[in-house]
Design an enzyme around this catalytic site. Structure first.
Site, PDB file in Angstrom:
ATOM      1  N   SER A 296       0.838  -1.203   0.000  1.00 11.00           N
ATOM      2  CA  SER A 296       0.000   0.000   0.000  1.00 11.00           C
ATOM      3  C   SER A 296       0.866   1.242   0.000  1.00 11.00           C
ATOM      4  CB  SER A 296      -0.891   0.028   1.245  1.00 11.00           C
ATOM      5  OG  SER A 296      -0.104   0.296   2.403  1.00 11.00           O
ATOM      6  N   ASP A 297       0.351   2.333  -0.566  1.00  7.89           N
ATOM      7  CA  ASP A 297       0.978   3.619  -0.297  1.00  7.89           C
ATOM      8  C   ASP A 297       0.789   3.883   1.201  1.00  7.89           C
ATOM      9  OD1 ASP A 297       2.256   6.021  -0.555  1.00  7.89           O
ATOM     10  OD2 ASP A 297       1.089   6.683  -2.278  1.00  7.89           O
ATOM     11  N   CYS A 298       1.656   4.702   1.760  1.00  9.80           N
ATOM     12  CA  CYS A 298       1.760   4.750   3.213  1.00  9.80           C
ATOM     13  C   CYS A 298       0.481   5.265   3.871  1.00  9.80           C
ATOM     14  CB  CYS A 298       2.966   5.564   3.622  1.00  9.80           C
ATOM     15  SG  CYS A 298       4.487   4.729   3.137  1.00  9.80           S
ATOM     16  N   SER A 300      -2.453   3.950   3.376  1.00 10.86           N
ATOM     17  CA  SER A 300      -3.608   3.855   2.483  1.00 10.86           C
ATOM     18  C   SER A 300      -4.755   3.058   3.084  1.00 10.86           C
ATOM     19  CB  SER A 300      -3.206   3.227   1.147  1.00 10.86           C
ATOM     20  OG  SER A 300      -2.532   4.140   0.327  1.00 10.86           O
TER      21      SER A 300
END
Length: 812
Positions: A296-298, A300
């Site tokens: 995941s993007d941080c 997310s």
């Protein structure tokens, strides 16, 4: 997150030889004499995935959930250390993520041009060489205990809107360029190899580093007009997803064999990307064949729970993302709530095991479970391999190739550029970027080996330099700006160089622009200097995104304009080398430069690529937008001139149908003659000329025999000027009119490009092959790729060549 062609490849590796010794990294796992050396997961003779499953099977649930996050905890009882997954290497090793730490034996790393500038070189060889240099430095820092092995780079999102603050991180607006960049950079970072004693089987499964392509998908808005990326639902048509937004990600996985893909913050058509099983499991892992992990993007997962309210409970959020196919959470969410999710029956231990098996397998491919790193491939890389003379020279060459010459006025006898140090002995260097350092490296950068500012670069050519900033900073606001001092310097100089543009206070992550104009009073400074200067005025622009510089383009007193992107640590030297003719510029714009009024017609939240004239919507990028520009995509001048001659290309080509799809292909032919087409596709096989089926027909790509189906195009490039130079051959494709109209095929689209160095008066042949199923197809409104039957035009500079595509037909 939330937060030419190279000629100097044999430079001796000198720099860094006297660097302090780095502390050797202790083994991550399976250390000799450790508690697990006899266990199956430490046996190198076993298949990697079997080893990973064995390791995961020995963990308690509490241990497992702490491995689902980026700052993974160690498992001391099994001799496994903790690990930070988040490291960055967008255009050099960066300490943006917590996995990289500069200092001691590694005070910095080579800062190459920001990606948008590298893309302007249109040189895939250069992209790979830069990636290999970054890979060496990253692995050296890992060996020294100051970096990880999993680097969340590159960013391959399409630079769809000129306002996007992170467009600078990307290879630009064209899917073909972004795709080729993605695959080249990923291959260079990862450098896959076969383990010792392994049987050859197509490609090496071991990795030097693990790259990650981000941010999947349709992510290109950070914070604009009251909408931010954490709350944005990108409404995207299947057509635009297939032929624009997903193209570089597919290339990352299929061609580059990336070890990871990162899902984005935004929703796509109402579903958070990190909770979309159709995309993560269905497309990325199954259809494209990802051999690796999805991250995941941080934060997310936390974002789609707390900000987007996608799920009712934290446990539901855990279930949604793990079942969608997420393997690793950048953030604490899964470590905090997964045990509770299991207890409440939302997820099973098998769901956790599947995710961990994917991440641990990548660690094993990196050699992290093979004991002492010093005894492994790349184990000898160290401080002497960072900021080497070769890497510094490569950074300079990359910066030179990234410079785009936008304008070069004709003087009395010759073009004004390049300047002559003998005639232009006193040079005024003015503007807010005249002494740029940090501004030259853009975002997601580390600590460079050193800087050469534009002023320092010019000083190496001019007998005397006169410096006045003209603006106190890039914002250049207020009545106290020292414009008058810069004007006075220009009056006294033989030539004036104005270095202006943008920086990270204008365009950055979480900072999209609201204007395409230069900030504050910069335009006023430039015009005042141009009016006063007794010699030629050269404007140099530093930026990631396009700028409306119509005032300068139309001012004949401004003799030359260069765009240098964010050129990295050696940017000042590269700029001076171009201005004074040491390097002949060959860069091309990787994005369209729009006029300011374009913004009034396109809300940043409108994701549509295609124009909609009925609603006054002009479309986006050169592929669909046909309105006025400041400079078009692909624009870039040289100090010499090149011509093209077509040496070879077929006039006709037949698309053969794959086995069992003759009838299906008949049904898939789009247009007004379905019944006739279907009837004519029965019986024995013959080859049909493409003009016979009638307008509007197109064969589904999945029904065509695509292997080896290419259009060979050979072009002779002649340098008719008096200087050696590098030239990029750009091959554009225009589909038959029937497809370009009702079906929505691009107006034109880049399908091949190659860079070639040609000496003055010389000729070089460039041989390219255009993949028919990829380059000559288009996505219909349902996102289905089709190959139009009929006359396809290939445009190469001043040339147009027509290739008539036919389809294998039965029963004629």
């Amino acid at each position: 997150m939330r937060r030419r062609l190279l000629l100097l490849l044999a430079v001796v590796l000198l720099a860094g030889a006297a660097a302090p010794a780095a502390e050797a990294r202790s083994p991550f796992a399976c250390a000799p004499g450790g508690p697990a050396t006899s266990l199956p997961f430490c046996r190198r003779s076993l298949p990697l995935r079997a080893r990973a499953r064995d390791f995961v099977s020995r963990l308690t649930r509490a241990e497992k959930v702490r491995l689902l996050v980026n700052n993974a905890a160690g498992v001391p009882r099994l001799g496994v250390a903790g690990y930070e997954w988040w490291s960055e290497a967008l255009h050099g090793v960066s300490d943006t993520g917590p996995g990289v730490r500069f200092g001691g034996a590694f005070p910095g790393a080579t800062a190459f041009p920001q990606v948008i500038g590298a893309a302007a070189s249109f040189n895939a060889t250069l992209w790979e060489l830069v990636g290999r240099a970054v890979s060496d430095e990253a692995r050296a820092m890992y060996n020294g205990g100051q970096a990880g092995l999993t680097f969340w780079s590159p960013n391959v999102n399409i630079f769809r809107d000129p306002r996007w603050g992170r467009g600078q991180e990307t290879p630009g607006e064209d899917p073909a360029v972004a795709a080729r960049y993605a695959a080249a950079y990923v291959r260079a970072l990862q450098q896959p190899y076969a383990a010792a004693g392994a049987r050859p089987h197509g490609h090496g499964n071991r990795l030097k580093l693990a790259a990650c392509c981000k941010h999947f998908t349709a992510y290109d808005l950070d914070n604009w007009g009251g909408t931010d990326r954490f709350h944005f639902n990108a409404v995207v048509s299947p057509q635009d997803l297939e032929d624009t937004f997903n193209v570089p990600f597919r290339a990352c996985v299929v061609d580059g064999r990336a070890a990871s893909v990162m899902c984005s913050y935004n929703q796509v058509n109402g579903v958070p990307t990190c909770a979309d099983e159709r995309w993560l499991k269905g497309t990325v892992r199954r259809r494209w064949g990802l051999d690796g992990y999805i991250v995941s993007d941080c934060d997310s997962v936390d974002v789609f729970y707390r900000d987007q309210h996608w799920t009712r409970t934290t446990e539901d959020a855990v279930a949604a993302t793990l079942r969608a196919g997420l393997d690793l959470d950048c953030g604490p969410f899964l470590a905090q709530y997964t045990e509770s999710a299991v207890a409440k029956g939302k997820v099973s231990d098998a769901d956790i095991d599947a995710a961990l098996t994917n991440t641990v397998t990548v660690q094993m491919r990196l050699g992290m479970f093979d004991g002492d790193p010093a005894g492994q491939p790349f184990g000898r890389l160290g401080p002497a391999d960072v900021c080497t003379a070769a890497h510094r020279e490569l950074a300079l060459e990359a910066a030179r190739q990234s410079v785009v010459l936008l304008k070069n006025e004709r003087g009395k006898h010759r073009d004004v550029l390049p300047l002559n140090p003998g005639r232009h002995r006193t040079v005024a260097v003015v503007g807010p970027h005249a002494e740029a350092t940090v501004a030259m490296i853009g975002n997601y950068a580390g600590k460079p080996c050193g800087y050469t500012t534009p002023l320092q670069g010019v000083a190496r050519y001019a007998a005397q330099t006169v410096h006045q900033a003209g603006c106190t900073d890039v914002a250049c606001q207020g009545s106290q700006q020292p414009i008058a001092a810069a004007v006075d310097a220009a009056r006294r100089a033989d030539a004036t160089i104005v270095v202006a543009g943008l920086d990270q206070k204008v365009e950055a992550e979480m900072l999209d622009r609201t204007s395409l104009l230069l900030p504050g009073r910069q335009a006023e400074l430039i015009s005042a200097v141009a009016k006063a200067s007794k010699g030629p005025v050269i404007l140099v622009l530093l930026s990631g995104g396009p700028i409306d510089i119509a005032f300068a383009q139309n001012d004949r007193r401004i003799a030359g304009i260069l765009w240098a992107g964010y050129p990295g640590q050696a940017g000042g030297q590269a700029i001076a080398d171009v201005i004074f003719g040491q390097h002949n510029p060959g860069g091309k714009l990787p994005v369209t430069w729009y006029p300011q009024d374009y913004l009034q017609k396109v809300p940043m939240t409108n994701m549509a690529m295609r124009a909609d004239p009925a609603r006054g919507y002009p479309g986006r990028t050169y592929r669909f937008y046909t309105g006025p520009t400041i400079h078009p995509f692909g624009h870039g001048l040289s100090y010499t001139k090149f011509t093209h001659a077509l040496a070879h290309a077929p006039a006709q080509l037949t698309v053969q149908l794959s086995g069992g799809h003759h009838a299906a292909a008949a049904a898939s032919l789009s247009g007004g003659h379905h019944a006739a087409a279907a009837a004519s596709l029965s019986g024995g096989a013959t080859l049909l000329n493409a003009t016979r089926p009638g307008p509007g027909h197109a064969v589904r790509v999945e029904h065509a025999r695509c292997d080896g189906l290419t259009v060979p195009v050979h072009v002779d490039v002649k340098n008719v000027g008096d200087r050696d130079g590098a030239h990029t051959v750009l091959v554009y494709h225009a589909a038959p009119q029937s497809a370009a109209g009702a079906a929505g095929a691009p107006v034109r689209q880049l399908v091949a490009f190659e860079k070639v160095h040609v000496p003055a008066g010389g000729v070089a042949r460039v041989e390219m092959g255009i993949d028919v199923c990829n380059g000559l197809s288009f996505a219909d409104r349902d996102g289905v790729r089709r190959i139009p039957v009929g006359e396809h035009n290939l445009m190469i500079g001043e040339l147009t060549h027509t290739v008539t595509l036919g389809v294998e037909q039965l029963g004629v």
